[in-house]
Design an enzyme around this catalytic site. Structure first.
Site, PDB file in Angstrom:
ATOM      1  N   LYS A 149     -17.994  -0.812  -2.757  1.00 32.86           N
ATOM      2  CA  LYS A 149     -18.374  -1.550  -1.541  1.00 32.86           C
ATOM      3  C   LYS A 149     -18.578  -0.539  -0.436  1.00 32.86           C
ATOM      4  O   LYS A 149     -17.964   0.528  -0.455  1.00 32.86           O
ATOM      5  CB  LYS A 149     -17.261  -2.524  -1.132  1.00 32.86           C
ATOM      6  CG  LYS A 149     -17.738  -3.653  -0.261  1.00 32.86           C
ATOM      7  CD  LYS A 149     -18.393  -4.729  -1.089  1.00 32.86           C
ATOM      8  CE  LYS A 149     -18.875  -5.878  -0.247  1.00 32.86           C
ATOM      9  NZ  LYS A 149     -19.248  -7.027  -1.086  1.00 32.86           N
ATOM     10  N   ASP A 186     -25.223  -7.251   1.773  1.00 29.19           N
ATOM     11  CA  ASP A 186     -23.979  -7.925   2.143  1.00 29.19           C
ATOM     12  C   ASP A 186     -24.183  -8.413   3.579  1.00 29.19           C
ATOM     13  O   ASP A 186     -25.335  -8.603   3.994  1.00 29.19           O
ATOM     14  CB  ASP A 186     -22.807  -6.932   2.002  1.00 29.19           C
ATOM     15  CG  ASP A 186     -21.461  -7.613   1.917  1.00 29.19           C
ATOM     16  OD1 ASP A 186     -21.087  -8.057   0.836  1.00 29.19           O
ATOM     17  OD2 ASP A 186     -20.771  -7.722   2.948  1.00 29.19           O
TER      18      ASP A 186
HETATM   19  P1  NAD Z   1     -24.393 -16.086   5.422  1.00 30.33           P
HETATM   20  O1  NAD Z   1     -24.254 -15.188   6.606  1.00 30.33           O
HETATM   21  O2  NAD Z   1     -25.745 -16.348   4.862  1.00 30.33           O
HETATM   22  O3  NAD Z   1     -23.749 -17.530   5.773  1.00 30.33           O
HETATM   23  C1  NAD Z   1     -22.465 -17.673   6.318  1.00 30.33           C
HETATM   24  C2  NAD Z   1     -22.307 -19.104   6.831  1.00 30.33           C
HETATM   25  O4  NAD Z   1     -20.958 -19.268   7.266  1.00 30.33           O
HETATM   26  C3  NAD Z   1     -23.190 -19.437   8.028  1.00 30.33           C
HETATM   27  O5  NAD Z   1     -23.586 -20.776   7.953  1.00 30.33           O
HETATM   28  C4  NAD Z   1     -22.250 -19.236   9.227  1.00 30.33           C
HETATM   29  O6  NAD Z   1     -22.632 -19.993  10.363  1.00 30.33           O
HETATM   30  C5  NAD Z   1     -20.957 -19.758   8.614  1.00 30.33           C
HETATM   31  N1  NAD Z   1     -19.761 -19.262   9.309  1.00 30.33           N
HETATM   32  C6  NAD Z   1     -19.502 -18.008   9.752  1.00 30.33           C
HETATM   33  N2  NAD Z   1     -18.309 -17.980  10.351  1.00 30.33           N
HETATM   34  C7  NAD Z   1     -17.799 -19.229  10.264  1.00 30.33           C
HETATM   35  C8  NAD Z   1     -16.601 -19.833  10.725  1.00 30.33           C
HETATM   36  N3  NAD Z   1     -15.681 -19.137  11.396  1.00 30.33           N
HETATM   37  N4  NAD Z   1     -16.418 -21.146  10.454  1.00 30.33           N
HETATM   38  C9  NAD Z   1     -17.353 -21.857   9.790  1.00 30.33           C
HETATM   39  N5  NAD Z   1     -18.509 -21.342   9.357  1.00 30.33           N
HETATM   40  C10 NAD Z   1     -18.730 -20.049   9.605  1.00 30.33           C
HETATM   41  O7  NAD Z   1     -23.412 -15.476   4.332  1.00 30.33           O
HETATM   42  P2  NAD Z   1     -23.421 -15.752   2.754  1.00 30.33           P
HETATM   43  O8  NAD Z   1     -24.206 -14.693   2.077  1.00 30.33           O
HETATM   44  O9  NAD Z   1     -23.711 -17.182   2.503  1.00 30.33           O
HETATM   45  O10 NAD Z   1     -21.889 -15.443   2.407  1.00 30.33           O
HETATM   46  C11 NAD Z   1     -20.864 -16.411   2.630  1.00 30.33           C
HETATM   47  C12 NAD Z   1     -19.602 -15.963   1.911  1.00 30.33           C
HETATM   48  O11 NAD Z   1     -19.901 -15.815   0.526  1.00 30.33           O
HETATM   49  C13 NAD Z   1     -19.025 -14.609   2.360  1.00 30.33           C
HETATM   50  O12 NAD Z   1     -17.623 -14.678   2.188  1.00 30.33           O
HETATM   51  C14 NAD Z   1     -19.610 -13.639   1.332  1.00 30.33           C
HETATM   52  O13 NAD Z   1     -18.821 -12.464   1.195  1.00 30.33           O
HETATM   53  C15 NAD Z   1     -19.541 -14.506   0.080  1.00 30.33           C
HETATM   54  N6  NAD Z   1     -20.429 -14.083  -1.016  1.00 30.33           N
HETATM   55  C16 NAD Z   1     -21.779 -14.022  -0.835  1.00 30.33           C
HETATM   56  C17 NAD Z   1     -22.594 -13.673  -1.903  1.00 30.33           C
HETATM   57  C18 NAD Z   1     -24.103 -13.667  -1.775  1.00 30.33           C
HETATM   58  O14 NAD Z   1     -24.779 -13.477  -2.806  1.00 30.33           O
HETATM   59  N7  NAD Z   1     -24.669 -13.908  -0.602  1.00 30.33           N
HETATM   60  C19 NAD Z   1     -22.026 -13.325  -3.145  1.00 30.33           C
HETATM   61  C20 NAD Z   1     -20.637 -13.396  -3.291  1.00 30.33           C
HETATM   62  C21 NAD Z   1     -19.858 -13.792  -2.219  1.00 30.33           C
END
Ligand code: NAD
Length: 420
Positions: A107, A147
């Site tokens: 990471k 990420d």
């Molecule tokens: P993203 O930035 O596209 O979306 C995040 C969402 O969460 C947004 O709607 C944002 O408004 C909301 N959010 C942020 N802070 C918040 C809070 N305090 N309360 C409520 N909602 C809140 O991110 P993503 O890629 O969808 O990732 C989301 C999670 O999934 C993260 O923990 C990330 O590490 C994990 N993840 C993502 C992937 C991927 O392929 N994108 C893979 C594995 C894990």
């Protein structure tokens, strides 16, 4: 007031230690797994649009490469810390081993708020970061991915810089240095929805185990970004009724079900799903405690804690986000028989399709979406059953079982390689 352990590095060290003890592994296994094999810190210079020069701190944590090259995202965020990067690299080792893809855990991050930079500055910064990272990464060594606040465009700049630096052109030899690239520059179809697809596949398997089905199930989704938005859309496509969803600005509820694609369009157009009209406003706290069949936390870490775990009414929790549930909350959920599909299993679909992208880059032949989704489905179903069987055999919850499966796979390879 929450007083439980929230430092992700301490949490995952504890989880790995417990798994090593339960598996009766030699002390050498934890001795190696308790820290990253290598931690790289670099100062990344960039010429700004106004001619001044700034430097940003960059990190790459390479936790363990027993199973294959280090793999994991690069985030650009002002709050990036060495401990956070290290913890996330631990989780990548575990996640890759749970789904049995031949990758280790890595990471990285840059301490920067890219929203304050112009696109040209982000490009120069990304290329400068790659020049610093190039001696430590490569398709067979360490392959970063998108990420927080990095995307396929950033991956394209990183891959291009690496290919130019190493003289590997854009043939098969250099492209796999990063994944999550644009489709027309070595990316894989199906990568964008892969994490959410994996969430829905594993949730369906869990529902079967408890005699339920996706058809007609009610769903609440916290976070409507890449993971939460597509998870909601795919859940609806599978016959579920998504009654609640939220983002950082708040939540919406409609007992008749939300039209997930329309909500996605409103979010894309206005920046928040709270601008969707035909629903009642709710808070994120209310969403988490809603009486639904399936809760998908897909926003950020530490959302289900000892403070609210006792009030959770969902039958199944599918952790789309990384680390949404604290260890103390986990114990409370286990007592109330909530079935948790843990993050290291539920959201491993993303890294699985990153692996497919790397495979396709390495052999220079590209699959169609149907083939990607079929292969993803098989890996996720197999991983679910490996973890479920371990949980039954060892009488532990699904998260502990996922650690047992993963740590055993890594330990076995470290043993056969003569490391322990
Ligand atoms: P993203 O930035 O596209 O979306 C995040 C969402 O969460 C947004 O709607 C944002 O408004 C909301 N959010 C942020 N802070 C918040 C809070 N305090 N309360 C409520 N909602 C809140 O991110 P993503 O890629 O969808 O990732 C989301 C999670 O999934 C993260 O923990 C990330 O590490 C994990 N993840 C993502 C992937 C991927 O392929 N994108 C893979 C594995 C894990």
């Amino acid at each position: 007031m929450v007083t439980e352990e929230l430092n992700p590095l301490k949490i995952c060290q504890r989880q790995i230690k417990e798994a090593c003890e339960q598996l009766g592994l030699s002390a050498g296994v934890y001795e190696i797994l308790k820290q990253p094999q290598q931690f790289i810190e670099v100062s990344v210079p960039v010429k700004m649009d106004d001619g001044s020069v700034k430097t940003y701190l960059g990190y790459r944590s390479q936790h363990n490469n027993a199973l294959g090259p280090y793999k994991g995202g690069l985030r650009y965020h002002p709050d990036v810390t060495p401990d956070e990067v290290k913890a996330l690299s631990f989780w990548m080792t575990i996640k890759c081993a749970v789904v049995n893809v031949p990758y280790g855990g890595g990471k990285g991050g840059l301490v920067v708020d890219p929203r304050e930079l112009s696109d040209d500055e982000v490009e120069r910064l990304s290329r400068s970061f790659m020049r610093k990272l190039a001696p430590f990464v490569g398709p067979d060594i360490d392959s970063p991915a998108p990420d927080v606040f990095t995307n396929s465009q950033v991956m394209a700049w990183l891959a291009d810089e690496y290919c130019q630096l190493t003289g590997s052109g854009t043939g098969t030899s250099g492209m796999g240095v990063v994944t999550g690239k644009p489709i027309n520059f070595g990316g894989s179809v199906g990568r964008t929805e892969a994490t959410s697809r994996g969430c829905i596949v594993t949730t369906k398997e869990m529902l079967k185990k408890i005699g339920m089905s996706m058809e007609g199930a009610t769903v609440a989704v916290q976070g409507y970004g890449n993971v939460g938005g597509y998870a909601a859309i795919l859940a609806e496509e599978a016959g579920a009724k998504v009654v609640a969803a939220s983002d950082v600005y708040g939540g919406i509820y409609n007992s008749d079900g939300l039209p997930t694609k329309e909500v996605w369009e409103v979010t894309a157009e206005t920046g928040s799903l709270t601008n969707y009209d035909n629903a009642q406003s709710i808070t994120n706290e209310e969403l988490l405690e809603m009486d639904v069949d399936i809760l998908i936390p897909a926003a950020i870490e530490n959302q289900i804690t000892s403070a609210n775990a006792g009030n959770i009414k969902a039958t199944v929790i599918c952790e789309g986000a990384n680390g949404p549930t604290t260890p103390e909350a986990d114990e409370i959920l286990a007592q109330s028989d909530v079935a948790v599909v843990p993050d290291i299993l539920a959201n491993a679909g993303g890294v699985t399709v990153s692996y497919f992208e790397w495979v396709q880059n390495n052999y220079g032949y590209y699959w169609d979406e149907e083939e990607v989704n079929e292969r993803l489905q098989k890996i996720m179903v197999d991983a679910f059953h490996d973890v479920y069987e371990m949980s039954q055999k060892q009488k532990v919850n699904m998260r502990q079982a996922a650690y047992l499966v993963a740590v055993k796979r890594v330990a076995d390879v470290m043993e056969v390689r003569g490391w322990v």
